[in-house]
Design a protein around this motif. Sequence first.
Motif, PDB file in Angstrom:
ATOM      1  N   PRO A 163      21.280 -25.150 -90.645  1.00 38.98           N
ATOM      2  CA  PRO A 163      20.454 -26.772 -91.549  1.00 38.98           C
ATOM      3  C   PRO A 163      21.265 -27.848 -91.561  1.00 38.98           C
ATOM      4  CG  PRO A 163      19.884 -24.498 -92.022  1.00 38.98           C
ATOM      5  CD  PRO A 163      21.142 -23.963 -91.116  1.00 38.98           C
ATOM      6  N   SER A 164      22.463 -27.591 -91.377  1.00 38.87           N
ATOM      7  CA  SER A 164      23.625 -29.493 -91.885  1.00 38.87           C
ATOM      8  C   SER A 164      23.593 -30.284 -90.698  1.00 38.87           C
ATOM      9  CB  SER A 164      24.740 -28.529 -91.801  1.00 38.87           C
ATOM     10  OG  SER A 164      25.153 -27.893 -92.729  1.00 38.87           O
ATOM     11  N   TYR A 165      22.486 -29.807 -89.840  1.00 34.83           N
ATOM     12  CA  TYR A 165      22.134 -30.863 -88.669  1.00 34.83           C
ATOM     13  C   TYR A 165      21.260 -31.605 -88.762  1.00 34.83           C
ATOM     14  CZ  TYR A 165      26.893 -29.939 -85.581  1.00 34.83           C
ATOM     15  OH  TYR A 165      27.933 -29.126 -85.635  1.00 34.83           O
ATOM     16  N   ALA A 166      20.277 -31.165 -89.835  1.00 30.75           N
ATOM     17  CA  ALA A 166      18.861 -31.286 -90.076  1.00 30.75           C
ATOM     18  C   ALA A 166      19.193 -33.884 -89.794  1.00 30.75           C
ATOM     19  CB  ALA A 166      17.983 -31.353 -91.098  1.00 30.75           C
ATOM     20  N   GLY A 167      17.963 -34.217 -89.094  1.00 30.79           N
ATOM     21  CA  GLY A 167      18.654 -35.216 -89.028  1.00 30.79           C
ATOM     22  C   GLY A 167      18.851 -36.019 -87.956  1.00 30.79           C
ATOM     23  N   SER A 193      19.184 -19.517 -88.779  1.00 26.59           N
ATOM     24  CA  SER A 193      18.472 -19.614 -90.319  1.00 26.59           C
ATOM     25  C   SER A 193      17.096 -19.471 -89.023  1.00 26.59           C
ATOM     26  CB  SER A 193      18.339 -21.008 -90.415  1.00 26.59           C
ATOM     27  OG  SER A 193      18.061 -22.071 -89.257  1.00 26.59           O
ATOM     28  N   ARG A 194      15.995 -19.996 -89.932  1.00 23.27           N
ATOM     29  CA  ARG A 194      14.850 -19.382 -89.348  1.00 23.27           C
ATOM     30  C   ARG A 194      14.682 -20.343 -88.237  1.00 23.27           C
ATOM     31  NH1 ARG A 194      13.929 -22.184 -94.520  1.00 23.27           N
ATOM     32  NH2 ARG A 194      12.987 -24.104 -94.560  1.00 23.27           N
ATOM     33  N   GLN A 195      15.475 -21.655 -88.112  1.00 18.82           N
ATOM     34  CA  GLN A 195      14.485 -22.268 -86.513  1.00 18.82           C
ATOM     35  C   GLN A 195      15.436 -22.979 -86.210  1.00 18.82           C
ATOM     36  OE1 GLN A 195      12.192 -24.569 -89.650  1.00 18.82           O
ATOM     37  NE2 GLN A 195      12.523 -26.554 -88.613  1.00 18.82           N
ATOM     38  N   ILE A 196      15.051 -23.734 -85.463  1.00 22.73           N
ATOM     39  CA  ILE A 196      16.407 -24.932 -84.528  1.00 22.73           C
ATOM     40  C   ILE A 196      15.895 -26.255 -85.695  1.00 22.73           C
ATOM     41  CG2 ILE A 196      16.787 -26.365 -83.123  1.00 22.73           C
ATOM     42  CD1 ILE A 196      15.815 -24.237 -80.630  1.00 22.73           C
ATOM     43  N   TRP A 197      17.432 -26.770 -86.342  1.00 26.27           N
ATOM     44  CA  TRP A 197      17.001 -28.250 -87.264  1.00 26.27           C
ATOM     45  C   TRP A 197      17.700 -29.589 -86.932  1.00 26.27           C
ATOM     46  CZ3 TRP A 197      14.556 -27.360 -91.610  1.00 26.27           C
ATOM     47  CH2 TRP A 197      14.513 -25.861 -92.200  1.00 26.27           C
ATOM     48  N   VAL A 198      18.164 -29.402 -85.630  1.00 34.21           N
ATOM     49  CA  VAL A 198      18.640 -30.770 -84.195  1.00 34.21           C
ATOM     50  C   VAL A 198      17.149 -31.823 -84.569  1.00 34.21           C
ATOM     51  CG1 VAL A 198      21.072 -29.610 -83.520  1.00 34.21           C
ATOM     52  CG2 VAL A 198      18.934 -29.992 -82.139  1.00 34.21           C
ATOM     53  N   ALA A 199      17.722 -32.854 -84.644  1.00 32.06           N
ATOM     54  CA  ALA A 199      16.394 -33.723 -84.193  1.00 32.06           C
ATOM     55  C   ALA A 199      16.589 -33.989 -82.829  1.00 32.06           C
ATOM     56  CB  ALA A 199      16.542 -34.852 -84.910  1.00 32.06           C
ATOM     57  N   GLY A 200      18.075 -34.193 -82.498  1.00 33.34           N
ATOM     58  CA  GLY A 200      17.455 -33.552 -80.757  1.00 33.34           C
ATOM     59  C   GLY A 200      18.857 -33.260 -80.305  1.00 33.34           C
ATOM     60  N   TYR A 201      18.804 -32.932 -78.768  1.00 37.93           N
ATOM     61  CA  TYR A 201      19.835 -32.419 -78.500  1.00 37.93           C
ATOM     62  C   TYR A 201      20.134 -32.724 -77.341  1.00 37.93           C
ATOM     63  CZ  TYR A 201      23.121 -28.023 -77.257  1.00 37.93           C
ATOM     64  OH  TYR A 201      23.935 -27.356 -77.683  1.00 37.93           O
ATOM     65  N   VAL A 202      21.585 -33.161 -76.988  1.00 40.92           N
ATOM     66  CA  VAL A 202      22.456 -33.840 -75.401  1.00 40.92           C
ATOM     67  C   VAL A 202      23.441 -33.030 -74.794  1.00 40.92           C
ATOM     68  CG1 VAL A 202      23.236 -36.066 -75.016  1.00 40.92           C
ATOM     69  CG2 VAL A 202      22.177 -36.170 -76.591  1.00 40.92           C
ATOM     70  N   VAL A 203      22.966 -33.117 -73.772  1.00 41.62           N
ATOM     71  CA  VAL A 203      23.815 -31.846 -72.685  1.00 41.62           C
ATOM     72  C   VAL A 203      24.366 -32.675 -70.883  1.00 41.62           C
ATOM     73  CG1 VAL A 203      23.616 -29.877 -74.206  1.00 41.62           C
ATOM     74  CG2 VAL A 203      22.774 -31.072 -72.165  1.00 41.62           C
ATOM     75  N   GLY A 213      24.916 -28.356 -95.895  1.00 41.49           N
ATOM     76  CA  GLY A 213      23.838 -28.687 -95.880  1.00 41.49           C
ATOM     77  C   GLY A 213      23.828 -30.156 -95.835  1.00 41.49           C
ATOM     78  N   PRO A 214      22.666 -30.332 -94.918  1.00 44.56           N
ATOM     79  CA  PRO A 214      22.832 -31.626 -94.370  1.00 44.56           C
ATOM     80  C   PRO A 214      22.926 -33.026 -95.648  1.00 44.56           C
ATOM     81  CG  PRO A 214      20.733 -30.984 -94.771  1.00 44.56           C
ATOM     82  CD  PRO A 214      21.191 -29.877 -95.210  1.00 44.56           C
ATOM     83  N   GLY A 215      22.584 -34.069 -95.003  1.00 42.43           N
ATOM     84  CA  GLY A 215      22.400 -35.524 -95.482  1.00 42.43           C
ATOM     85  C   GLY A 215      23.379 -36.149 -96.489  1.00 42.43           C
ATOM     86  N   ASP A 216      23.290 -36.548 -97.363  1.00 40.91           N
ATOM     87  CA  ASP A 216      24.318 -37.940 -98.178  1.00 40.91           C
ATOM     88  C   ASP A 216      25.391 -36.927 -98.824  1.00 40.91           C
ATOM     89  OD1 ASP A 216      26.300 -39.334 -99.564  1.00 40.91           O
ATOM     90  OD2 ASP A 216      24.620 -41.460 -99.197  1.00 40.91           O
ATOM     91  N   PRO A 217      25.528 -36.782-100.047  1.00 33.49           N
ATOM     92  CA  PRO A 217      26.051 -36.037-101.353  1.00 33.49           C
ATOM     93  C   PRO A 217      25.239 -36.628-101.883  1.00 33.49           C
ATOM     94  CG  PRO A 217      27.651 -36.080-100.058  1.00 33.49           C
ATOM     95  CD  PRO A 217      26.566 -36.255 -98.938  1.00 33.49           C
ATOM     96  N   GLN A 241      33.942 -27.052 -88.759  1.00 29.90           N
ATOM     97  CA  GLN A 241      33.513 -27.866 -89.311  1.00 29.90           C
ATOM     98  C   GLN A 241      31.938 -28.047 -89.103  1.00 29.90           C
ATOM     99  OE1 GLN A 241      36.398 -30.413 -90.812  1.00 29.90           O
ATOM    100  NE2 GLN A 241      38.235 -28.838 -91.001  1.00 29.90           N
ATOM    101  N   ASN A 242      31.583 -28.642 -90.117  1.00 26.81           N
ATOM    102  CA  ASN A 242      31.004 -29.646 -89.702  1.00 26.81           C
ATOM    103  C   ASN A 242      30.248 -30.525 -91.047  1.00 26.81           C
ATOM    104  OD1 ASN A 242      27.456 -30.799 -88.672  1.00 26.81           O
ATOM    105  ND2 ASN A 242      26.636 -29.070 -89.108  1.00 26.81           N
TER     106      ASN A 242
END
Length: 388
Positions: free
Chosen positions: A52-56, A78-88, A240-244, A309-310
Amino acid sequence: MTPHYKARPHAILVLEDGTVFHGQEYGATGKTLGEAVFSTGMTGYQETLTDPSYAGQIVVQTAPHIGNTGVNTEDNESRQIWVAGYVVRDAARRASNWRSEQTLDASLEEQGIVGIQGIDTRALTRLLRQSGSMRAGIFSGTDAERPVAELIAEVKSSAPMEGRKLAESVSIDEPYVVEPADYGWSGEIRGTLAAVDLGIKSMTPQRFAERGIRVHVFPAAASIEDINRVSPTGVFFSNGPGDPATADDQVKLLQKILRQGTPFFGICFGNQILGRALGFGTYKLKFGHRGINQPVMDRSTGKVEITAQNHGFAVDAPIDSTVTAPNEEFGRVEVSHIGLNDNVVEGIRCLDIPAFSVQYHPEAAAGPHDAAYLFDRFIDVMTETADA
């Protein structure tokens, strides 16, 4: 006979500085916006996607071959994929692993995650290192046919990561309990942990449960009354994600926990919240630390750990001396761990109250496991405080 593979439809990756990469769609068709970041992990793409830390965030994988082992329900964090998008760069055309239940492409499509494949991810990573993480968008289907200038304008109008409050959006709605017996523990319960889910990975409560700790997991909006109701011998704040800087409610909650003397341990976002609770500031890193090969020194032992790390934010605290916390009621504080690549604060330890935290991930599903000792270190603190 060599199988024939159908060419994938066109997709475009657009960065806020106007850089454009052309490739093929991967996963769902459509558009997505987010902060472009890169992860250097050679393995564990499924754990990355479900963190979930990759949300957004639109995650760029620096490893070129992604999807080789497919996906399975057991490895989800977790219960789902959280990334906003994926690049490979090179997406696997088929999954080849005895544990695979679905291809990565199908999983992304099923969960509506828009991605892009076939671009030069090395060039993109070099750009993000030089210029810093930036807003981006992936466009496929009819969106890929729109004028590029229009796509760039849309990316520029999207929300930056600074100032985004995301922990509540990924947290659970109702508390739950993780029992030690579910993970092979057959002895007496060694303690009760109240874990605040700010984007928690499933492996974290499991690591405590494996050591005989009953874990009560609470939503991000939990109150001190909620936590004290289970009479915890320790409290944990997750990644977790976002700005502390947006986590004022959690900072106030943690200050109440510290004042009552309950042992505290934080990981990643939890480390940043401890820093803020003590009175330190936080700041955004240029391109962050994401991957499973980050060297960190434990300053109490001089031992170097390779860590997972993330994080895109860090605590602004002095690394060369023990200081009194800016919020003086909490006493003396020291930076316990530092990142060896750039001297970023990777851990904080309070000397007058039972609290410490680290910026990285000792639960480290997919590895490495150098930092697993931190769970034992905190359980020791819980036990010593309870016996005092």
